[in-house]
Write a protein that holds these residues in place. Structure first.
Motif, short mmCIF file in Angstrom:
data_model
loop_
_atom_site.label_atom_id
_atom_site.label_comp_id
_atom_site.label_asym_id
_atom_site.label_seq_id
_atom_site.Cartn_x
_atom_site.Cartn_y
_atom_site.Cartn_z
N VAL A 1 -2.45 5.76 4.48
CA VAL A 1 -1.80 4.46 4.30
C VAL A 1 -1.85 3.66 5.61
CG1 VAL A 1 0.43 3.32 3.92
CG2 VAL A 1 -0.27 5.20 2.44
N SER B 1 -5.97 -0.21 -4.31
CA SER B 1 -5.72 -1.55 -3.78
C SER B 1 -7.03 -2.31 -3.64
CB SER B 1 -5.05 -1.45 -2.40
OG SER B 1 -5.10 -2.68 -1.73
N THR C 1 -4.59 6.11 -3.63
CA THR C 1 -4.06 5.40 -2.47
C THR C 1 -5.14 4.55 -1.81
OG1 THR C 1 -2.47 7.17 -2.05
CG2 THR C 1 -2.97 5.69 -0.22
N THR D 1 -7.93 -2.74 0.03
CA THR D 1 -8.46 -1.54 0.68
C THR D 1 -9.88 -1.26 0.24
OG1 THR D 1 -6.23 -0.61 0.67
CG2 THR D 1 -8.05 0.90 1.08
N THR E 1 0.82 -1.21 0.00
CA THR E 1 0.00 0.00 0.00
C THR E 1 0.85 1.26 0.00
OG1 THR E 1 -1.63 -1.22 1.30
CG2 THR E 1 -1.90 1.15 1.19
#
Length: 446
Positions: free
Chosen positions: A247, A415, A411, A418, A87
């Motif tokens: 993050v 992912s 960010t 995420t 990440t």
């Protein structure tokens, strides 16, 4: 009183082999982060080597803390292996290009402090991570990691001339077949180290195929670790700090799912206090990483899969792994020797470990009631939307699904882990907590 299997020790020889097996499984994934970041920032080979050593050193300390614990504040005391989180890759590259490496490590230190302060409040939300959410997250983690696993086997550039060569695919599939054979035929300790045996056999087979390169072992030094703050005194641009705090939140979500999974596998379900100590270790690793030129760590899913496969639940095995990682961080020659194992060999083992994580997710979902509610719908949306970034990638396997979005949003959404975490968490709140009502689930089987 009989000790819980998590707390039981093992004979020294078994501890060493089982610890080495965990390290071999996580090594490639861990060093990939400094290699990717270093290459993207056009750092020289010596500096990239420095990042790798620091990464292994900090991951080793974090793994030791997770397995052994420090007082009642830090360390989950479960067989949890820590390693650099992917990440952090894009945010680090963006921050370095805009503000320099001093801002990267300054914002990392700040995010670590933020993580330490937030660990316990975040862990209080564990009740919002029932099997519906944790099972979905683990399924997404396992499936999304199969892409990187395939890249380890076939190659990282789909347009390269040697992409998916028969020798690479053959040796990886041979490793898979050997693990299946050993697991089916053998019993006891030998069966538990089947992945390690397969790695060793795969390495031997790879030598005459020209897939191994031992030159770096001879060139590597016997001792080396970068001095703290190698790139200069840290700086703290607000935008960079906010990005790294995001993050940290993402890292917390990943680690929470993995810690819950390890607790289920080992028969010692993680409480909110356990999760808080585990997340505090993530914050500690970010602070230590900021000073030691390393990276934030998270619980490694492939090692969760290894615990599930081998049924070895002792946290002292993972403590040995942590010690070995520290040694590798201090002795580059040892790290170079492990790095000489060809990626297709490691990839053959890794895809099984990743799939085992997905299988744990399926096991968690078996505990969920799917009739008379919207739980099937929650799983479907979380899987469908969450996995989109994993299936829209460039030739190097990097997700490009959200490439036109702002960097901070990339960010969060870039992912699959995420994105699926956010979706599963929010959808569970929406349908099962905020004015929940019993309705027929239109997607459930009649």
């Amino acid at each position: 009183m009989t000790k819980h299997p998590v707390d039981q020790g093992l004979p020294a020889g078994r501890l060493l082999l089982l610890g080495l097996q965990h390290m071999a499984i996580m090594y490639t994934g861990s060093v990939a982060v400094p290699l990717i970041v270093g290459s993207a920032l056009k750092l020289d080979e010596a500096t990239i080597a420095l990042l790798v050593n620091a990464d292994l050193f900090v991951a080793g300390i974090a793994t030791l803390v997770q397995s052994i614990g420090i007082g009642k504040l830090i360390g989950v005391r479960l067989p949890v292996v820590a390693g650099a989180t992917f990440t952090v890759v894009n945010p680090m590259i963006l921050i370095a290009s805009q503000y320099g490496l001093t801002a990267v490590y300054g914002s990392m230190i700040a995010s670590g402090v933020f993580g330490l302060l937030l660990a316990r409040p975040f862990a209080k939300m564990i009740r919002f991570f029932p099997p519906l959410v944790s099972g979905t997250l683990l399924l997404v983690i396992g499936v999304s990691l199969l892409g990187p696993g395939a890249a380890m086997i076939a190659g990282h550039d789909t347009e390269a001339p040697d992409y998916a060569t028969p020798s690479h695919l053959g040796i990886a599939l041979g490793v898979v077949a050997l693990i299946v054979l050993l697991t089916r035929v053998l019993r006891g300790f030998v069966a538990q180290i089947a992945p390690l045996v397969a790695l060793a056999v795969g390495l031997i087979v790879a030598i005459p195929l020209g897939l191994t390169h031992f030159g770096d072992v001879g060139e590597a030094s016997w001792f080396g670790l970068a001095s703290p703050l190698h790139f200069g005194a840290p700086t703290f641009p607000i935008a960079a700090v906010l990005s790294m705090c995001v993050v940290m939140l993402v890292t917390f979500t990943e680690s929470t799912a993995d810690i819950i999974a390890v607790g289920e596998i080992t028969g010692r379900p993680a409480t909110d206090a356990d999760v808080a100590r585990g997340l505090a270790t993530d914050g500690l690793s970010a602070i230590l990483g900021g000073f030691m030129n390393s990276f934030p760590d998270t619980a490694f899913a492939q090692n969760v899969g290894l615990v599930q496969m081998t049924r070895v639940r002792s946290r002292w095995v993972v403590a040995v792994t942590g010690g070995l990682l520290v040694v590798m961080g201090l002795v580059p020659k040892v790290g170079a020797a492990i790095a000489s194992i060809p990626e297709p060999v490691v990839g053959g083992v890794a895809v099984i470990m990743f799939a085992m994580v997905a299988a744990v997710g399926v096991q968690n979902l078996k505990k969920v009631e799917f009739s008379g509610n919207h739980n099937t719908f929650i799983v479907a949306v979380s899987l469908g939307v969450g996995l989109l970034p994993a299936f829209a990638t460039d030739r190097f396997g990097t997700s490009i699904f959200f490439q036109h979005f702002p960097a901070w949003l990339q960010t969060i959404c870039g992912s699959p882990i995420t994105l699926a975490s956010i979706l599963a968490f929010l959808l569970n709140l929406l349908f099962n907590h905020l004015g929940a009502r019993k309705d027929p689930d239109l997607l459930s089987a009649p």
